[in-house]
Design an enzyme around this catalytic site. Structure first.
Site, PDB file in Angstrom:
ATOM      1  N   GLY A  95       0.817  -1.212   0.000  1.00  0.00           N
ATOM      2  CA  GLY A  95       0.000   0.000   0.000  1.00  0.00           C
ATOM      3  C   GLY A  95       0.850   1.261   0.000  1.00  0.00           C
ATOM      4  O   GLY A  95       2.035   1.241   0.324  1.00  0.00           O
ATOM      5  N   ARG A 144      -1.626   8.460   4.178  1.00  0.00           N
ATOM      6  CA  ARG A 144      -1.984   9.214   5.378  1.00  0.00           C
ATOM      7  C   ARG A 144      -0.779   9.545   6.267  1.00  0.00           C
ATOM      8  O   ARG A 144      -0.869  10.343   7.185  1.00  0.00           O
ATOM      9  CB  ARG A 144      -3.050   8.430   6.182  1.00  0.00           C
ATOM     10  CG  ARG A 144      -4.424   8.466   5.530  1.00  0.00           C
ATOM     11  CD  ARG A 144      -5.381   7.440   6.141  1.00  0.00           C
ATOM     12  NE  ARG A 144      -5.138   6.089   5.634  1.00  0.00           N
ATOM     13  CZ  ARG A 144      -5.851   5.008   5.996  1.00  0.00           C
ATOM     14  NH1 ARG A 144      -6.842   5.133   6.864  1.00  0.00           N
ATOM     15  NH2 ARG A 144      -5.573   3.824   5.493  1.00  0.00           N
ATOM     16  N   ASN A 159     -12.113  -5.054  12.677  1.00  0.00           N
ATOM     17  CA  ASN A 159     -11.268  -6.071  12.048  1.00  0.00           C
ATOM     18  C   ASN A 159      -9.808  -5.649  12.170  1.00  0.00           C
ATOM     19  O   ASN A 159      -9.441  -4.534  11.816  1.00  0.00           O
ATOM     20  CB  ASN A 159     -11.670  -6.174  10.566  1.00  0.00           C
ATOM     21  CG  ASN A 159     -10.675  -6.973   9.748  1.00  0.00           C
ATOM     22  OD1 ASN A 159     -10.095  -7.939  10.237  1.00  0.00           O
ATOM     23  ND2 ASN A 159     -10.485  -6.558   8.492  1.00  0.00           N
ATOM     24  N   SER A 172      53.155   4.244  30.187  1.00  0.00           N
ATOM     25  CA  SER A 172      52.272   5.292  29.674  1.00  0.00           C
ATOM     26  C   SER A 172      52.832   5.962  28.423  1.00  0.00           C
ATOM     27  O   SER A 172      54.049   6.044  28.233  1.00  0.00           O
ATOM     28  CB  SER A 172      52.076   6.358  30.750  1.00  0.00           C
ATOM     29  OG  SER A 172      51.382   5.782  31.843  1.00  0.00           O
ATOM     30  N   ALA A 205      57.849   3.882  29.673  1.00  0.00           N
ATOM     31  CA  ALA A 205      56.928   4.954  29.328  1.00  0.00           C
ATOM     32  C   ALA A 205      57.497   5.802  28.192  1.00  0.00           C
ATOM     33  O   ALA A 205      58.710   6.011  28.101  1.00  0.00           O
ATOM     34  CB  ALA A 205      56.674   5.830  30.550  1.00  0.00           C
TER      35      ALA A 205
HETATM   36  C1  UD1 Z   1      -7.738  -2.725   6.446  1.00  0.00           C
HETATM   37  C2  UD1 Z   1      -9.053  -3.522   6.398  1.00  0.00           C
HETATM   38  C3  UD1 Z   1      -9.926  -3.103   7.571  1.00  0.00           C
HETATM   39  C4  UD1 Z   1      -9.183  -3.273   8.881  1.00  0.00           C
HETATM   40  C5  UD1 Z   1      -7.829  -2.560   8.844  1.00  0.00           C
HETATM   41  C6  UD1 Z   1      -7.020  -2.944  10.055  1.00  0.00           C
HETATM   42  C7  UD1 Z   1      -9.491  -3.981   4.046  1.00  0.00           C
HETATM   43  C8  UD1 Z   1     -10.303  -3.617   2.859  1.00  0.00           C
HETATM   44  N1  UD1 Z   1      -9.714  -3.276   5.149  1.00  0.00           N
HETATM   45  O1  UD1 Z   1      -8.054  -1.361   6.248  1.00  0.00           O
HETATM   46  O2  UD1 Z   1     -11.097  -3.880   7.598  1.00  0.00           O
HETATM   47  O3  UD1 Z   1      -9.976  -2.781   9.942  1.00  0.00           O
HETATM   48  O4  UD1 Z   1      -7.073  -2.954   7.673  1.00  0.00           O
HETATM   49  O5  UD1 Z   1      -5.859  -2.162  10.130  1.00  0.00           O
HETATM   50  O6  UD1 Z   1      -8.711  -4.883   3.988  1.00  0.00           O
HETATM   51  N2  UD1 Z   1      -2.043  -3.199   1.014  1.00  0.00           N
HETATM   52  C9  UD1 Z   1      -1.464  -3.793  -0.085  1.00  0.00           C
HETATM   53  N3  UD1 Z   1      -1.991  -3.558  -1.313  1.00  0.00           N
HETATM   54  C10 UD1 Z   1      -3.082  -2.779  -1.501  1.00  0.00           C
HETATM   55  C11 UD1 Z   1      -3.673  -2.171  -0.374  1.00  0.00           C
HETATM   56  C12 UD1 Z   1      -3.131  -2.411   0.873  1.00  0.00           C
HETATM   57  O7  UD1 Z   1      -0.471  -4.508   0.038  1.00  0.00           O
HETATM   58  O8  UD1 Z   1      -3.501  -2.631  -2.653  1.00  0.00           O
HETATM   59  C13 UD1 Z   1      -1.447  -3.442   2.336  1.00  0.00           C
HETATM   60  C14 UD1 Z   1      -0.978  -2.163   3.006  1.00  0.00           C
HETATM   61  O9  UD1 Z   1       0.383  -1.906   2.711  1.00  0.00           O
HETATM   62  C15 UD1 Z   1      -1.195  -2.439   4.474  1.00  0.00           C
HETATM   63  C16 UD1 Z   1      -2.333  -3.466   4.487  1.00  0.00           C
HETATM   64  O10 UD1 Z   1      -2.425  -3.979   3.178  1.00  0.00           O
HETATM   65  O11 UD1 Z   1      -0.059  -2.994   5.060  1.00  0.00           O
HETATM   66  C17 UD1 Z   1      -3.651  -2.843   4.914  1.00  0.00           C
HETATM   67  O12 UD1 Z   1      -3.965  -1.818   3.991  1.00  0.00           O
HETATM   68  P1  UD1 Z   1      -4.575  -0.432   4.453  1.00  0.00           P
HETATM   69  O13 UD1 Z   1      -4.763   0.421   3.268  1.00  0.00           O
HETATM   70  O14 UD1 Z   1      -3.806   0.141   5.565  1.00  0.00           O
HETATM   71  O15 UD1 Z   1      -6.003  -0.925   4.956  1.00  0.00           O
HETATM   72  P2  UD1 Z   1      -6.959  -0.200   5.987  1.00  0.00           P
HETATM   73  O16 UD1 Z   1      -7.638   0.912   5.325  1.00  0.00           O
HETATM   74  O17 UD1 Z   1      -6.231   0.091   7.241  1.00  0.00           O
HETATM   75 CA    CA Z   2      -4.099   0.039   7.867  1.00  0.00          CA
END
Ligand code: UD1
Ligand code: CA
Length: 483
Positions: free
Chosen positions: A32, A36, A191, A427, A445
């Site tokens: 991801g 943020r 979750n 020393s 020394a």
């Molecule tokens: C996700 C969950 C949410 C949960 C939360 C917990 C989904 C749709 N939602 O939301 O239910 O409460 O985690 O923290 O799964 N990532 C990828 N590829 C992508 C998107 C994300 O590898 O295309 C990875 C990110 O790097 C991250 C993880 O997946 O490590 C979670 O992704 P993130 O976008 O943070 O999900 P949340 O919005 O937090």
């Molecule tokens: Ca997350």
């Protein structure tokens, strides 16, 4: 107490454990963007308690003895991959990032065939522990589930996915905030993004994911409803400590997680029997190990894979990285140690610097303004003041005087200095390496030693002293006649 508890649980489950299950394979989602965080650094490379978020998650995964760890990378993947060099993980690329469901699919393509369970973890949830992961794996196995996933009740559910249960408390689905009704938004159970699937259920569910109408992403969370609606067995297992479920999305969350992780590390030290004099100013890394009665004074940082053994003491303003501090040893104040072993009852500091490859055997004394590097000081050796010992072997009981320097570098190469057992180096002497000072030998020394000194010999290289009697008065007289 904890250990005995664990034993008991294992004992109770022994009959079932006989039906051995293959070790889990793990998929860590780390592709991801993490927008943020407002950072040029990929989110999973931000650090808490010195470790990247991703390293923390992989360490946790390793704690459940998996057969394989797959990491899905994408956004700024060069730096993420570089951070994993030296780790035993299989890297899979997801590009473009089409959601957690799509990332899980990429990860699945790298699974080796087999019937064992598959864990899916988020690379941004560093507070999860191996113990909780083990519980999730056991729950799935014991109840023969298609999926067990981790839930938690944080003080604020924010934009986390909500766990929807039916009147009997059975999990129905996970709804993401973009798709949730006002009522679902008020659900307290979230979750955590930590899943343990049977390999068969994972394939089945991933095959049926469709794009989310809101943003076109594939949500891994949809797997829950896909399974439950076709009669699958799914359970949401609530974390005992809500913080374990916590994913980092913002800088504020990162700072809060840092505090939690730091406190945990301190608590582990205390549980092991160490005394932490001032927790507020003490930093302990997550992999540091303590033995009972170790004492850590204020403003101390101990990190890496350091081990602080029985009854040793770290005095204020000291940093210890990847070191072993032996039983009864005292280090500090104001010392810097990296990659060193300090033997039993040895004493280091104040103001000493031990660099990698330093080995102090028992009862060694290294005092103020002494620097060592790749140096072995054998039992009872002493270097009490203002000394540099590099690429050196100092024999048992040898005494290194103030201001002694091993001249180990000729501008191109490093050379070795060997100082025999019981030798006495006076020393302000320089030992120009390669050179050997024999057993029980003496160096006067102020000497510059360029040739080997035989056992038991005295080496002197300084210019003999001349005393010019009455010289001061004569000088004054010369001055007087000039003016
Ligand atoms: C996700 C969950 C949410 C949960 C939360 C917990 C989904 C749709 N939602 O939301 O239910 O409460 O985690 O923290 O799964 N990532 C990828 N590829 C992508 C998107 C994300 O590898 O295309 C990875 C990110 O790097 C991250 C993880 O997946 O490590 C979670 O992704 P993130 O976008 O943070 O999900 P949340 O919005 O937090
Ligand atoms: Ca997350």
């Amino acid at each position: 107490m904890k250990a005995s508890k664990r034993k008991k649980t294992m004992g109770q489950r022994r009959p079932r454990a006989a039906q051995a299950e293959a070790a889990p394979q793990v998929i860590v989602l780390a592709a991801g963007i993490g927008s943020r965080m407002r950072s040029t650094l990929p989110k999973v490379l931000h650090r808490i308690a010195g470790r990247t978020l991703l390293d923390a998650v992989i360490d946790t995964a390793e704690g459940v003895s998996p057969s394989r760890i797959i990491t899905v990378v994408g956004a700024r993947r060069d730096s993420v991959e570089a951070s994993l060099s030296g780790r035993d993980v299989t890297i899979v690329v997801q590009d473009p990032p089409l959601g957690t469901g799509d990332a899980a699919r990429r990860g699945r393509s790298a699974l080796s065939n087999g019937s064992g369970p598959v864990l899916i973890l988020s690379g941004d949830a560093p507070l999860l522990t191996s113990a909780t992961l083990t519980k999730l794996i056991e729950r799935r196995r014991e109840n023969g589930l298609d999926l067990a996933f981790l839930t938690f009740r944080p003080p604020e559910t924010g934009d986390l996915g909500r766990v929807v249960r039916d009147a009997k408390g059975r999990v129905r689905r996970i709804v993401e905030t973009g798709n949730a009704t006002a009522r679902q938004m008020r659900l307290p159970e979230a979750n955590a993004g930590v899943y343990c699937f049977s390999s068969e259920a994972l394939s089945r569910a991933l095959g049926k994911l469709s794009r989310n109408p809101v943003n076109g992403e594939y949500y891994l969370t949809d797997a829950v409803e896909i399974l439950t609606s076709s009669g699958g067995a799914v359970e949401g297992v609530e974390a005992e400590d809500w913080r374990e479920g916590w994913g980092i999305n913002t800088r504020a969350e990162l700072a809060a997680a840092e505090e939690i992780e730091r406190r945990r590390c301190l608590e582990r030290a205390l549980d092991a029997g160490a005394s932490i004099v001032d927790p507020a100013t003490t930093r302990i890394g997550p992999k540091v190990r303590f033995e009972p009665d170790a004492v850590v004074h204020p403003f101390v940082c101990i990190d890496g894979t350091s081990v602080v053994e029985q009854g040793s003491e770290i005095l204020p303003f000291t940093r210890v990285i990847d070191c072993v501090i032996g039983p009864g040893a005292v280090v500090g104040p104001h010392c810097e140690l990296e990659g060193a072993r300090v033997g039993p009852r040895s004493r280091v500091g104040p103001f000493a610097r031990l660099r990698p490859g330093t080995v102090l055997e028992e009862d060694v004394r290294v005092g103020n303004f002494v620097e060592t590097k790749k140096a072995v000081l054998r039992a009872g050796a002493k270097a009490s003041h203002l000394t540099y010992l590099g690429d050196a072997d100092v024999g048992a009981g040898a005494n290194i005087g103030a201001g002694v320097i091993t001249c180990n570098y000729d501008g191109e190469k490093k050379h070795h200095t060997s100082i025999g057992e019981g030798a006495f180096i006076g020393s302000d002497s320089q030992l120009v390496a390669p050179v050997t000072v024999g057993k029980d030998a003496w160096v006067g020394a102020g000497s510059t030693i360029t040739r080997d000194v035989p056992d038991g010999a005295l080496a002197l290289s300084r210019v003999p002293q001349k005393n010019l009697e009455g010289w001061a008065a004569r000088r004054r007289g010369r001055k007087g006649s000039k003016s």
